[in-house]
Design a protein around this motif. Structure first.
Motif, PDB file in Angstrom:
ATOM      1  N   LEU A  81      34.167  42.728  34.167  1.00  0.00           N
ATOM      2  CA  LEU A  81      35.604  42.778  34.446  1.00  0.00           C
ATOM      3  C   LEU A  81      36.312  43.575  33.354  1.00  0.00           C
ATOM      4  O   LEU A  81      36.944  43.000  32.462  1.00  0.00           O
ATOM      5  CB  LEU A  81      36.174  41.354  34.528  1.00  0.00           C
ATOM      6  CG  LEU A  81      35.587  40.459  35.616  1.00  0.00           C
ATOM      7  CD1 LEU A  81      36.014  39.021  35.413  1.00  0.00           C
ATOM      8  CD2 LEU A  81      35.998  40.960  36.980  1.00  0.00           C
ATOM      9  N   THR A 103      40.423  43.216  31.632  1.00  0.00           N
ATOM     10  CA  THR A 103      40.874  41.939  32.182  1.00  0.00           C
ATOM     11  C   THR A 103      40.913  40.910  31.063  1.00  0.00           C
ATOM     12  O   THR A 103      40.046  40.886  30.193  1.00  0.00           O
ATOM     13  CB  THR A 103      39.907  41.452  33.286  1.00  0.00           C
ATOM     14  OG1 THR A 103      39.786  42.462  34.277  1.00  0.00           O
ATOM     15  CG2 THR A 103      40.403  40.185  33.946  1.00  0.00           C
ATOM     16  N   GLU A 121      43.639  35.769  33.233  1.00  0.00           N
ATOM     17  CA  GLU A 121      43.878  36.352  34.553  1.00  0.00           C
ATOM     18  C   GLU A 121      42.790  35.995  35.564  1.00  0.00           C
ATOM     19  O   GLU A 121      42.945  36.245  36.751  1.00  0.00           O
ATOM     20  CB  GLU A 121      43.947  37.886  34.446  1.00  0.00           C
ATOM     21  CG  GLU A 121      45.083  38.382  33.591  1.00  0.00           C
ATOM     22  CD  GLU A 121      45.036  39.891  33.398  1.00  0.00           C
ATOM     23  OE1 GLU A 121      46.110  40.469  33.180  1.00  0.00           O
ATOM     24  OE2 GLU A 121      43.937  40.475  33.469  1.00  0.00           O
ATOM     25  N   THR A 123      40.939  38.391  40.234  1.00  0.00           N
ATOM     26  CA  THR A 123      41.753  38.867  39.110  1.00  0.00           C
ATOM     27  C   THR A 123      42.785  39.821  39.711  1.00  0.00           C
ATOM     28  O   THR A 123      42.669  40.200  40.886  1.00  0.00           O
ATOM     29  CB  THR A 123      40.900  39.619  38.062  1.00  0.00           C
ATOM     30  OG1 THR A 123      40.448  40.849  38.609  1.00  0.00           O
ATOM     31  CG2 THR A 123      39.727  38.796  37.576  1.00  0.00           C
TER      32      THR A 123
END
Length: 195
Positions: free
Chosen positions: A129, A132, A136, A150
């Protein structure tokens, strides 16, 4: 060639006479015409046992409500999360099966464990991710489905093995931009496999 044709015709007639259920003597021409009409009446549907009446046919699905189209058992787990209109990309992920291996397992082979998936106790799902934050990430884990959301990514993952949904752990590594979810496998044959 003619000898062969006559021979096979005679063999067919002899076979027909053996399989014939009617007693009594019948002229050869009449016998051939009866066999042809009997064969012409049979089709692929005549193979196997005769079909049951509509009233006798038992179905596996019994509707509880007359307006229901399907039961909850027929719907795949996680299908409520499928959203075709959501255009967020799916992040890269990797599934790794893990097992606890001790010295006696490795060198002496005392526990009977092998490298197969039958001896694994946990499943590690690594999800990349990038860009990120941990706050989140929204993660929902069911017995056979993992749902991750997300603002930039969406992942609906059908798991290859059933898991204990309340006994897992998740850890987010912000420096790598990776989420690691460790899930304990649920197997009905654990007592037999782990002896």
């Amino acid at each position: 060639m003619e000898c062969l044709g006559v021979s096979s015709l005679q063999n067919l007639q002899a076979l027909s006479a053996l399989l014939s259920t009617q007693d009594g003597e019948v002229d050869d021409d009449e016998e051939e015409s009866k066999n042809v009409t009997a064969c012409a009446q049979l089709g692929p549907g005549h193979i196997g046992p005769p079909p049951k009446n509509d009233k006798e046919v038992a179905t596996a699905y019994v509707r509880k409500n007359g307006k229901d189209i399907w039961s909850e058992e027929e719907v795949a787990e996680g299908s409520q999360y499928d959203d075709v209109a959501d255009q967020r990309p799916q992040p890269e992920y990797e599934i790794i099966l893990k097992q606890s291996v001790r010295t006696e397992d490795l060198f002496l082979g005392l526990s009977g464990k092998d490298p197969s998936s039958m001896c694994c106790e946990a499943m590690l799902v690594k999800i990349k991710l990038p860009d990120t934050k941990a706050t989140e990430v929204v993660l929902d884990v069911k017995e056979k489905f993992l749902d991750l959301r997300t603002p930039k990514h969406k992942l609906g993952l059908h798991l290859p093995h059933p898991i204990h949904s309340h006994e897992g752990k998740a850890q987010f590594f912000s420096e790598r931009g990776e989420l690691e979810v460790t899930l304990l496998l649920k197997r009905s044959m654990d007592l037999i496999n782990m002896l």
